[in-house]
Design a protein around this motif. Structure first.
Motif, PDB file in Angstrom:
ATOM      1  N   GLN A  88       2.931  10.648  -7.841  1.00  0.00           N
ATOM      2  CA  GLN A  88       2.273   9.403  -7.475  1.00  0.00           C
ATOM      3  C   GLN A  88       1.418   9.628  -6.233  1.00  0.00           C
ATOM      4  OE1 GLN A  88       5.475   6.531  -7.055  1.00  0.00           O
ATOM      5  NE2 GLN A  88       5.276   5.916  -9.193  1.00  0.00           N
ATOM      6  N   VAL A  89       0.289   8.937  -6.166  1.00  0.00           N
ATOM      7  CA  VAL A  89      -0.622   9.074  -5.028  1.00  0.00           C
ATOM      8  C   VAL A  89      -0.103   8.260  -3.848  1.00  0.00           C
ATOM      9  CG1 VAL A  89      -2.941   8.559  -4.181  1.00  0.00           C
ATOM     10  CG2 VAL A  89      -2.646   9.514  -6.468  1.00  0.00           C
ATOM     11  N   ARG A  90       0.008   8.915  -2.697  1.00  0.00           N
ATOM     12  CA  ARG A  90       0.402   8.245  -1.455  1.00  0.00           C
ATOM     13  C   ARG A  90      -0.648   8.586  -0.396  1.00  0.00           C
ATOM     14  NH1 ARG A  90       6.068   7.701  -1.617  1.00  0.00           N
ATOM     15  NH2 ARG A  90       5.877   6.334   0.212  1.00  0.00           N
ATOM     16  N   LEU A  91      -0.976   7.653   0.464  1.00  0.00           N
ATOM     17  CA  LEU A  91      -2.033   7.900   1.440  1.00  0.00           C
ATOM     18  C   LEU A  91      -1.481   8.012   2.849  1.00  0.00           C
ATOM     19  CD1 LEU A  91      -3.274   5.101   3.100  1.00  0.00           C
ATOM     20  CD2 LEU A  91      -3.536   4.474   0.729  1.00  0.00           C
ATOM     21  N   ILE A  92      -2.124   8.865   3.630  1.00  0.00           N
ATOM     22  CA  ILE A  92      -1.700   9.140   5.004  1.00  0.00           C
ATOM     23  C   ILE A  92      -2.905   9.001   5.945  1.00  0.00           C
ATOM     24  CG2 ILE A  92       0.205  10.640   4.299  1.00  0.00           C
ATOM     25  CD1 ILE A  92      -1.611  13.052   4.994  1.00  0.00           C
ATOM     26  N   VAL A 125       0.871  -1.178   0.000  1.00  0.00           N
ATOM     27  CA  VAL A 125       0.000   0.000   0.000  1.00  0.00           C
ATOM     28  C   VAL A 125       0.913   1.236   0.000  1.00  0.00           C
ATOM     29  CG1 VAL A 125      -1.852   1.209   1.207  1.00  0.00           C
ATOM     30  CG2 VAL A 125      -1.726  -1.298   1.294  1.00  0.00           C
ATOM     31  N   PRO A 126       0.607   2.242  -0.829  1.00  0.00           N
ATOM     32  CA  PRO A 126       1.514   3.400  -0.948  1.00  0.00           C
ATOM     33  C   PRO A 126       1.412   4.382   0.223  1.00  0.00           C
ATOM     34  CG  PRO A 126      -0.342   3.692  -2.419  1.00  0.00           C
ATOM     35  CD  PRO A 126      -0.479   2.304  -1.832  1.00  0.00           C
ATOM     36  N   VAL A 127       1.852   3.931   1.384  1.00  0.00           N
ATOM     37  CA  VAL A 127       1.908   4.761   2.589  1.00  0.00           C
ATOM     38  C   VAL A 127       3.361   5.178   2.811  1.00  0.00           C
ATOM     39  CG1 VAL A 127      -0.088   3.641   3.650  1.00  0.00           C
ATOM     40  CG2 VAL A 127       2.211   2.739   4.077  1.00  0.00           C
ATOM     41  N   PRO A 128       3.622   6.178   3.651  1.00  0.00           N
ATOM     42  CA  PRO A 128       5.011   6.544   3.931  1.00  0.00           C
ATOM     43  C   PRO A 128       5.751   5.441   4.683  1.00  0.00           C
ATOM     44  CG  PRO A 128       3.504   7.747   5.355  1.00  0.00           C
ATOM     45  CD  PRO A 128       2.661   7.059   4.333  1.00  0.00           C
ATOM     46  N   ARG A 129       7.013   5.330   4.390  1.00  0.00           N
ATOM     47  CA  ARG A 129       7.854   4.383   5.134  1.00  0.00           C
ATOM     48  C   ARG A 129       8.031   4.885   6.559  1.00  0.00           C
ATOM     49  NH1 ARG A 129      14.110   2.760   3.539  1.00  0.00           N
ATOM     50  NH2 ARG A 129      14.494   1.396   5.343  1.00  0.00           N
ATOM     51  N   ILE A 130       8.046   3.958   7.508  1.00  0.00           N
ATOM     52  CA  ILE A 130       8.254   4.301   8.912  1.00  0.00           C
ATOM     53  C   ILE A 130       9.712   4.020   9.267  1.00  0.00           C
ATOM     54  CG2 ILE A 130       7.653   3.718  11.295  1.00  0.00           C
ATOM     55  CD1 ILE A 130       4.812   3.166  10.318  1.00  0.00           C
ATOM     56  N   TYR A 131      10.391   5.054   9.764  1.00  0.00           N
ATOM     57  CA  TYR A 131      11.804   4.927  10.100  1.00  0.00           C
ATOM     58  C   TYR A 131      12.038   4.645  11.578  1.00  0.00           C
ATOM     59  CZ  TYR A 131      12.816   6.744   5.463  1.00  0.00           C
ATOM     60  OH  TYR A 131      12.887   6.916   4.092  1.00  0.00           O
ATOM     61  N   GLY A 132      11.094   4.992  12.415  1.00  0.00           N
ATOM     62  CA  GLY A 132      11.296   4.738  13.831  1.00  0.00           C
ATOM     63  C   GLY A 132      10.056   5.040  14.641  1.00  0.00           C
ATOM     64  N   PHE A 133       9.991   4.435  15.826  1.00  0.00           N
ATOM     65  CA  PHE A 133       8.865   4.658  16.733  1.00  0.00           C
ATOM     66  C   PHE A 133       9.355   4.509  18.162  1.00  0.00           C
ATOM     67  CE2 PHE A 133       5.265   2.847  19.229  1.00  0.00           C
ATOM     68  CZ  PHE A 133       4.501   4.013  19.271  1.00  0.00           C
ATOM     69  N   ASP A 134       8.952   5.429  19.019  1.00  0.00           N
ATOM     70  CA  ASP A 134       9.283   5.397  20.442  1.00  0.00           C
ATOM     71  C   ASP A 134       8.021   5.069  21.231  1.00  0.00           C
ATOM     72  OD1 ASP A 134      10.296   5.723  23.003  1.00  0.00           O
ATOM     73  OD2 ASP A 134      10.045   7.906  22.964  1.00  0.00           O
ATOM     74  N   PRO A 135       7.891   3.867  21.783  1.00  0.00           N
ATOM     75  CA  PRO A 135       6.673   3.499  22.523  1.00  0.00           C
ATOM     76  C   PRO A 135       6.393   4.380  23.731  1.00  0.00           C
ATOM     77  CG  PRO A 135       8.009   1.558  22.024  1.00  0.00           C
ATOM     78  CD  PRO A 135       8.857   2.745  21.714  1.00  0.00           C
ATOM     79  N   ALA A 136       7.433   4.947  24.332  1.00  0.00           N
ATOM     80  CA  ALA A 136       7.228   5.746  25.541  1.00  0.00           C
ATOM     81  C   ALA A 136       6.604   7.100  25.242  1.00  0.00           C
ATOM     82  CB  ALA A 136       8.564   5.925  26.265  1.00  0.00           C
ATOM     83  N   SER A 137       7.119   7.789  24.246  1.00  0.00           N
ATOM     84  CA  SER A 137       6.602   9.125  23.914  1.00  0.00           C
ATOM     85  C   SER A 137       5.523   9.096  22.851  1.00  0.00           C
ATOM     86  CB  SER A 137       7.744  10.020  23.420  1.00  0.00           C
ATOM     87  OG  SER A 137       8.230   9.553  22.159  1.00  0.00           O
ATOM     88  N   GLY A 138       5.444   7.977  22.101  1.00  0.00           N
ATOM     89  CA  GLY A 138       4.522   7.914  20.963  1.00  0.00           C
ATOM     90  C   GLY A 138       5.079   8.593  19.731  1.00  0.00           C
ATOM     91  N   GLY A 139       6.357   8.971  19.743  1.00  0.00           N
ATOM     92  CA  GLY A 139       6.965   9.624  18.590  1.00  0.00           C
ATOM     93  C   GLY A 139       7.080   8.669  17.413  1.00  0.00           C
ATOM     94  N   LEU A 140       6.632   9.113  16.254  1.00  0.00           N
ATOM     95  CA  LEU A 140       6.636   8.301  15.041  1.00  0.00           C
ATOM     96  C   LEU A 140       7.393   9.056  13.959  1.00  0.00           C
ATOM     97  CD1 LEU A 140       5.498   5.723  13.610  1.00  0.00           C
ATOM     98  CD2 LEU A 140       3.517   7.112  12.968  1.00  0.00           C
TER      99      LEU A 140
END
Length: 348
Positions: free
Chosen positions: A219-223, A82-97
Motif C-alpha cells: 500500500q502507498v504511504r506518504l512521508i 491520509v496514509p501517513v505513518p502513525r505518530i507515537y510520540g514527540f518531545d518538544p524540547a529535543s524535537g524528537g519524533l
C-alpha cells in the motif's frame, strides 16, 4: 563503551521524553537521509517491532520549528485518513519524533525493479487517491499555525525559492551564469502571476514524488509532510507525474492526469478540467524550476552526487513543458535558456 552502545544509551535517555511511547529500544540503526539534514534512526524494541525516530540537526530555531510542524501536521493528516505513518510520540524540547516504521521500499525503488505496466498504474492510482485525501479531506481543520516555513504557497515563494533558487543554485553557482537580466526576471514574474492566479486553499505537500512514497504491505504511504501548507491542486500532481526520478512514459502521465481530473470532479463541486489545465503548466514549470535548483544545491553545496544524475532529465522536462505550454511563446528567454540547458549540463 562503543559508538553503537553510546547511541542506544542516548536514545534510551530520550525515550521517556517522547510521551510514554512504550518499551525502550534494544537496538538502534542509523539510516542515511535523502536530502534532509535531520537524523533518522530505526529503533528495534524487545518485542520485535521497530519504530522510526527522527531528530533535528539541532534542537533550536527553524530545525525545532520543523520538528513541531511534523508532529502537529502528521497527527492531523493521520486523523483525516491520509496514509501517513502513525505518530507515537514527540518531545518538544529535543524535537524528537517517534513514528511508525514503514520500511525501506520506496515507489522509486520499486520502479527500478522493472515491474509490469499494470502494477505501475495501480500504484500511481493509489498515490493519486492518497494525494486527493491530503488535498481535500485534510483541509478542514488543517493546522495552518503549525506551518514552520510559510503558511501558503504564494507568488513571493515562487520568485524567491523556485525561479530565483533555480537561477542562483543551478545557473550562478553551478554553471557560472551572469546576473539575471531584467527581461528574464520579468518572465519569471509573469510565470509566477499565472501560477498565483490558481485557487490555493488546498493542502499542499510540496515534494510529492516517488522517493517520498513508501510501499508498505503493498500500500502507498506518504512521508516528508512537515513542509505542508496551503496551495493549489496542480502543483503536487505535477511533482508526481513529471518526477525525474520516475521518468514516467508520456502516455502513462496523460492517463494518470485524466484519472486525477475524473476523481477530482467527483470530489470537488465546481472542479473544471479546462481551468485546471490552464493552471497546470505554470505550476508544473514552477515545480520544475524548484527541483533543478534543489538538485544543483544538493549535489554541489551538500556534496550529494546522487542528485546530479537527475539534473539532465529535469532540464529536458523543463524544455518540454515550455514547448507544450499554450502560452509558452510569452516566455521566449526562458525557452531559449531551457533549450540550451541540457548541453550545459553534460559535464556537470
Amino acid at each position: 563503551m562503543s559508538t553503537g552502545e553510546q547511541l542506544i544509551a542516548e536514545i534510551q535517555r530520550l525515550w521517556p521524553c517522547l510521551g510514554d511511547p512504550g518499551e525502550a529500544p534494544v537496538a538502534v540503526e542509523k539510516l542515511a537521509p535523502d536530502g534532509s539534514q535531520r537524523r533518522f534512526y530505526r529503533c528495534r524494541l524487545a518485542s520485535g517491532v521497530s519504530r522510526l525516530l527522527v531528530l533535528p540537526s539541532r534542537a533550536e530555531g527553524v530545525e525545532l520549528a520543523e520538528a513541531r510542524a511534523a508532529a502537529t501536521i502528521g497527527r492531523h493528516l493521520y486523523r483525516a485518513g491520509v496514509p501517513v505513518p502513525r505518530i507515537y510520540g514527540f518531545d518538544p524540547a529535543s524535537g524528537g519524533l517517534l513514528l511508525e516504521d514503514l520500511g525501506d521500499l520506496s515507489l522509486h525503488q520499486y520502479l527500478q525493479s522493472d515491474p509490469a505496466p499494470p502494477a505501475i498504474f495501480n500504484f500511481y492510482q493509489e498515490a493519486i487517491e492518497a494525494l486527493l485525501k491530503l488535498q481535500i479531506s485534510a483541509r478542514p481543520g488543517f493546522p495552518v499555525d503549525a506551518c514552520w516555513d510559510t503558511t501558503r504557497y504564494d507568488r513571493a515563494l515562487m520568485l524567491q525559492r523556485e525561479s530565483g533558487y533555480f537561477y542562483q543554485a543551478l545557473g550562478r553557482d553551478g554553471l557560472g551564469w551572469p546576473p539575471m537580466s531584467a527581461e528574464l526576471a520579468a518572465e519569471f514574474a509573469l510565470l509566477a502571476d499565472w501560477a498565483a492566479a490558481q485557487p490555493a486553499d488546498f493542502v499542499l505537500h510540496r515534494d510529492y514524488q516517488c522517493r517520498n512514497l513508501l510501499l508498505t504491505d503493498e500500500q502507498v504511504r506518504l512521508i516528508d509532510f512537515q513542509g505542508a501548507r496551503l496551495g493549489p491542486l496542480a502543483y503536487d500532481l505535477a511533482a508526481l507525474l513529471n518526477d525525474p526520478y520516475a521518468a514516467l512514459a508520456p502516455a502513462l502521465r496523460q492517463e494518470l492526469w485524466g484519472y486525477y481530473c475524473h476523481r477530482a470532479a467527483e470530489l470537488l463541486p465546481g472542479f473544471e478540467q479546462d481551468n485546471f489545465r490552464r493552471g497546470w503548466y505554470p505550476l508544473a514549470l514552477q515545480r520544475n524550476l524548484q527541483i533543478l535548483g534543489a538538485f544543483a544545491f544538493l549535489s554541489r553545496q551538500r556534496g550529494k552526487p546522487f542528485f546530479a544524475a537527475y539534473l539532465l532529465p529535469a532540464a529536458r522536462q523543463l524544455a518540454a513543458l515550455l514547448a507544450e505550454m499554450p502560452a509558452g511563446h510569452h516566455l521566449p528567454r526562458l525557452r531559449r535558456l531551457a533549450a540550451g540547458l541540457p548541453e550545459q549540463l553534460e559535464n556537470w
